[in-house]
Design an enzyme around this catalytic site. Sequence first.
Site, PDB file in Angstrom:
ATOM      1  N   ARG A   1     -11.626  16.497   7.053  1.00 14.00           N
ATOM      2  CA  ARG A   1     -12.390  16.812   5.827  1.00 14.00           C
ATOM      3  C   ARG A   1     -13.816  17.235   6.174  1.00 14.00           C
ATOM      4  O   ARG A   1     -14.429  16.660   7.068  1.00 14.00           O
ATOM      5  CB  ARG A   1     -12.434  15.583   4.912  1.00 14.00           C
ATOM      6  CG  ARG A   1     -11.148  15.373   4.165  1.00 14.00           C
ATOM      7  CD  ARG A   1     -11.172  14.058   3.404  1.00 14.00           C
ATOM      8  NE  ARG A   1     -10.280  13.082   4.014  1.00 14.00           N
ATOM      9  CZ  ARG A   1     -10.227  11.799   3.696  1.00 14.00           C
ATOM     10  NH1 ARG A   1     -11.021  11.310   2.773  1.00 14.00           N
ATOM     11  NH2 ARG A   1      -9.381  10.983   4.294  1.00 14.00           N
TER      12      ARG A   1
ATOM     13  N   ASN B   1       0.880  -1.178   0.000  1.00 12.51           N
ATOM     14  CA  ASN B   1       0.000   0.000   0.000  1.00 12.51           C
ATOM     15  C   ASN B   1       0.913   1.222   0.000  1.00 12.51           C
ATOM     16  O   ASN B   1       1.475   1.594   1.024  1.00 12.51           O
ATOM     17  CB  ASN B   1      -0.888  -0.040   1.256  1.00 12.51           C
ATOM     18  CG  ASN B   1      -1.841   1.142   1.323  1.00 12.51           C
ATOM     19  OD1 ASN B   1      -1.763   2.071   0.506  1.00 12.51           O
ATOM     20  ND2 ASN B   1      -2.733   1.122   2.292  1.00 12.51           N
TER      21      ASN B   1
END
Length: 397
Positions: free
Chosen positions: A241, A7
Amino acid sequence: MKVLVINCGSSSLKYQVLEMDNEELLCKGLVERIGIEGSQIKHEKIGAEKFVLQTPMKNHKEAIGHVMDALVDPEHGVVASMKEIGAVGHRVVHAGEKYATSVVIDDDVIKALEECTDLAPLHNPANILGIRACQEMMPGVPMVGVFDTAFHQTMPKEAYLYPIPYKYYEKYRVRRYGFHGTSHRYVSKRVAELMGRDIRDLKIITCHLGNGASLAAIDHGQVIDTSMGFTPLAGVAMGTRSGNIDPSIITYLAAHEGKSADQILNELNKGSGIQGLSGVSSDFRDVESAANQGNERARIAEDVFVHRVKSYLGAYFLLLNGADAIVFTAGVGENDKAMRARICSRMESLGVKICPERNDVRGREALISTDDSTVQVWTIPTNEELTIARDTAELVG
Ligand code: AMP
């Protein structure tokens, strides 16, 4: 077969090696500060002491080189030679509309992923760098791409289209994609197993609540809606966010603050959510403890988060016409009993009843609803790496 899972971020790289004959995790590790001063690799062979090596790593290829050294290290390694690694599974964030499932990577796949880089400019370039570095360092070893967007490709048009001029979808593929797909897929499949039911008979709402957060409505195994959109900025409030806001706010704030739209967007990504509201932290634990000590803005930040998650849960109950299960996963979903209880409070009219004693769990699989709750509520630790390794072994094996 042993599978290496990679990843890759822009300056970091997480990896695991799994023995897929029995799905045993053999080792895991993290390379940080690739291309920056202070590069290091932290490697852990399961059941042994962690090992940390600080050494310069100019690029991803050098980082993969150190991962390979760690994997074959006589003391900390898990293979005698890299020839024992049968395949590599790569997490890739964005595959656009091209792939609805994981695929074996060839030149055409890399080209398709490159075409998606302006849809995920922070993630896809790093993912592609990781793939290329592995291809160079492990020639002949098959590689598989597992995409965050893939599981959501079953969304119907009415769910994925934005009500904006259709030409923007045709010209630029501006639409809702959804993210965290590998996690939503893993926990929805797992809850069906735990319930002893076929996923094709179930209606499931999965809540991936971590620093990034998204929900998905899964109808008989297929995603019919999810909260993130064109980018992972959309949906519920998150650590930093904003989630959904009225887009007019961007130009309004840009004009009044003398900033560019890009600068405001950056604030919506990195300085909003519970951090922006509370002014305390992006970490839910810090915000919760500040709220418990009487910090009013921290309390409001939590209230906004709960309100937004509940709004999606309500919407998904309607879209699914009821639900058999709700699953909580990721950092907050797996660990935060207070947040789970608040999200599921006052949902008796929908058949959701949390059992306080069962909900007193952290980081493990558990049924947390009462026996008379018509909707089963579960906590399930997500396991994206295992899903990537499974897809890889299946496609290559
Ligand atoms: P993730 O992005 O999935 O790693 O989740 C990170 C978030 O999970 C952070 O905001 C953490 O504060 C939160 N988290 C982790 N452990 C706990 C816990 N025991 N209680 C509350 N929040 C937690």
